[in-house]
Write a protein that holds these residues in place. Structure first.
Motif, PDB file in Angstrom:
ATOM      1  N   THR A 158       0.823  -1.219   0.000  1.00 61.00           N
ATOM      2  CA  THR A 158       0.000   0.000   0.000  1.00 61.00           C
ATOM      3  C   THR A 158       0.857   1.270   0.000  1.00 61.00           C
ATOM      4  O   THR A 158       0.331   2.367  -0.231  1.00 61.00           O
ATOM      5  N   ALA A 159       2.157   1.147   0.252  1.00 59.24           N
ATOM      6  CA  ALA A 159       3.014   2.332   0.420  1.00 59.24           C
ATOM      7  C   ALA A 159       3.040   3.213  -0.822  1.00 59.24           C
ATOM      8  O   ALA A 159       2.766   4.415  -0.749  1.00 59.24           O
ATOM      9  N   SER A 160       3.373   2.627  -1.971  1.00 67.06           N
ATOM     10  CA  SER A 160       3.499   3.431  -3.190  1.00 67.06           C
ATOM     11  C   SER A 160       2.188   4.082  -3.627  1.00 67.06           C
ATOM     12  O   SER A 160       2.145   5.302  -3.815  1.00 67.06           O
ATOM     13  N   PRO A 161       1.080   3.309  -3.808  1.00 69.91           N
ATOM     14  CA  PRO A 161      -0.157   3.964  -4.255  1.00 69.91           C
ATOM     15  C   PRO A 161      -0.675   5.007  -3.269  1.00 69.91           C
ATOM     16  O   PRO A 161      -1.125   6.080  -3.678  1.00 69.91           O
ATOM     17  N   LEU A 162      -0.590   4.727  -1.975  1.00 62.52           N
ATOM     18  CA  LEU A 162      -1.068   5.692  -0.979  1.00 62.52           C
ATOM     19  C   LEU A 162      -0.227   6.965  -0.996  1.00 62.52           C
ATOM     20  O   LEU A 162      -0.757   8.077  -0.953  1.00 62.52           O
ATOM     21  N   ALA A 163       1.092   6.789  -1.063  1.00 61.87           N
ATOM     22  CA  ALA A 163       1.987   7.945  -1.059  1.00 61.87           C
ATOM     23  C   ALA A 163       1.811   8.782  -2.324  1.00 61.87           C
ATOM     24  O   ALA A 163       1.839  10.013  -2.266  1.00 61.87           O
ATOM     25  N   LEU A 164       1.643   8.133  -3.462  1.00 62.78           N
ATOM     26  CA  LEU A 164       1.443   8.861  -4.723  1.00 62.78           C
ATOM     27  C   LEU A 164       0.110   9.607  -4.719  1.00 62.78           C
ATOM     28  O   LEU A 164       0.027  10.754  -5.174  1.00 62.78           O
ATOM     29  N   PHE A 165      -0.932   8.968  -4.197  1.00 63.51           N
ATOM     30  CA  PHE A 165      -2.249   9.613  -4.097  1.00 63.51           C
ATOM     31  C   PHE A 165      -2.166  10.847  -3.189  1.00 63.51           C
ATOM     32  O   PHE A 165      -2.681  11.924  -3.517  1.00 63.51           O
ATOM     33  N   THR A 166      -1.484  10.685  -2.052  1.00 61.71           N
ATOM     34  CA  THR A 166      -1.333  11.794  -1.111  1.00 61.71           C
ATOM     35  C   THR A 166      -0.490  12.907  -1.706  1.00 61.71           C
ATOM     36  O   THR A 166      -0.754  14.094  -1.474  1.00 61.71           O
ATOM     37  N   LEU A 167       0.530  12.523  -2.482  1.00 63.32           N
ATOM     38  CA  LEU A 167       1.362  13.516  -3.163  1.00 63.32           C
ATOM     39  C   LEU A 167       0.510  14.366  -4.102  1.00 63.32           C
ATOM     40  O   LEU A 167       0.662  15.587  -4.158  1.00 63.32           O
ATOM     41  N   GLY A 168      -0.408  13.718  -4.833  1.00 68.96           N
ATOM     42  CA  GLY A 168      -1.292  14.455  -5.730  1.00 68.96           C
ATOM     43  C   GLY A 168      -2.168  15.442  -4.979  1.00 68.96           C
ATOM     44  O   GLY A 168      -2.324  16.598  -5.385  1.00 68.96           O
ATOM     45  N   ALA A 169      -2.720  14.998  -3.842  1.00 63.48           N
ATOM     46  CA  ALA A 169      -3.551  15.888  -3.024  1.00 63.48           C
ATOM     47  C   ALA A 169      -2.719  17.040  -2.472  1.00 63.48           C
ATOM     48  O   ALA A 169      -3.164  18.184  -2.419  1.00 63.48           O
ATOM     49  N   PHE A 170      -1.487  16.724  -2.088  1.00 64.36           N
ATOM     50  CA  PHE A 170      -0.562  17.729  -1.546  1.00 64.36           C
ATOM     51  C   PHE A 170      -0.211  18.783  -2.598  1.00 64.36           C
ATOM     52  O   PHE A 170      -0.004  19.952  -2.281  1.00 64.36           O
ATOM     53  N   MET A 171      -0.170  18.376  -3.867  1.00 61.37           N
ATOM     54  CA  MET A 171       0.249  19.284  -4.939  1.00 61.37           C
ATOM     55  C   MET A 171      -0.788  20.341  -5.280  1.00 61.37           C
ATOM     56  O   MET A 171      -0.502  21.279  -6.027  1.00 61.37           O
TER      57      MET A 171
END
Length: 304
Positions: free
Chosen positions: A198-211
């Motif tokens: 779950t690390a990669s998809p969750l982190a990438l999703f959160t990165l998008g929200a952060f951006m």
């Protein structure tokens, strides 16, 4: 080059999904920190344990991991010395160091390396990526303690080291590596492995929200320097040093590609935690992530 661009599409898709869900207020701003903390304290350590549990520790592997650790330490200190030539406060200096040295070596690196170099042992390449991420973060903590908080006590450094979830995960993974791999152990280990996925998809999703945030024009000079250093200068330095040390073509390719990853959100978490220049840290993450859509395929093309 086109192949690597196509590899980036699903990664960019997850980031875009997070961005638009935040843009239209489906994802709330207070989710971002919570999801980041979950990744940092749960899923990322689980992924690291999985990687180090499966890795085969040979002399060449240990040398490769050690190279990446020493590289980050030396380059971090050199970068601080360079920034000390200018009238920049320490909070901002460390934010720049985090922006250059703390790369998205796992969240983006894991799927890209797995697809770009399927014949190379993923545990070895991601072991190097993990070392870069952890040592970069620890150097950030060390610099905060020494230059901002000014504790200058070795006990504080060791305590921070001992409490870091990523360091604990590496130690746990290495210790588990010593346990015989059999069917019972593998079954017990499955929940940790599933959490790690779950690390990669969750982190990438959160990165998008952060951006979904505004870029600050006030920090364009320092931000511009950090962006160029992260996406161009750092990978070039890694290429030159690894070539001079006589590493094989595959090891050089892996090292350079890991180093060319954009800045990780974990750098911002640290900047926010220690009251550094978090706006500058956020700007560096934002721009390096966007530019990586072009820079990563270019790097893989140049590496052949």
């Amino acid at each position: 080059m086109m192949d690597t661009f196509l590899l980036l599409l699903p990664i960019c898709g997850i980031i875009a999904f997070g961005y638009f869900l935040h843009r239209y207020h489906i994802v709330k701003s207070n989710w971002i920190k919570t999801l980041n903390l979950f990744v940092y304290y749960v899923s990322l350590p689980a992924l690291i344990i999985t990687l180090f549990w499966k890795i085969e520790f040979t002399t060449s592997t240990l040398s490769f991991l050690g190279f990446h650790a020493i590289l980050i330490i030396v380059l971090s200190l050199l970068l601080v010395l360079f920034l000390s030539l200018f009238s920049i406060n320490n909070n901002t200096k460390i934010a720049v160091v985090l922006g250059v040295m703390v790369g998205n070596t796992i969240y983006m690196g894991y799927p890209i390396l797995q697809s770009a170099y399927p014949a190379f042992p993923i545990e070895v390449s991601m072991g190097a990526g993990t070392i870069q991420l952890i040592v970069g973060l620890l150097m950030g903590v060390f610099l905060v303690e020494y230059m901002v908080l000014k504790t200058k006590k070795s006990s504080v450094y060791f305590l921070d080291l001992a409490k870091n979830p990523l360091v604990i995960a590496v130690i746990a993974g290495v210790l588990l590596n010593l346990v015989a791999h059999n069917q019972i152990v593998n079954e017990i280990f499955k929940p940790i492995s599933l959490l790690g996925e779950t690390a990669s998809p969750l982190a990438l999703f959160t990165l998008g929200a952060f951006m979904y945030r505004k870029f600050s024009k006030q920090s364009w000079m320092l931000g511009g320097f950090a962006i160029v250093a992260k996406l161009a200068i750092f990978p070039l330095v890694v290429f030159l040093i690894s070539s001079l040390l006589g590493y094989s073509k595959e090891y050089i390719q892996i090292s350079v590609l890991i180093s060319a990853m954009p800045t990780a959100v974990t750098g911002f978490i640290l900047a926010e935690k220690y009251n550094l220049n978090d706006q500058l840290a956020a700007d560096i993450i934002l721009v390096t992530t966007i530019l990586s859509i072009i820079s990563i395929p270019m790097v893989t093309w140049l590496l052949g």
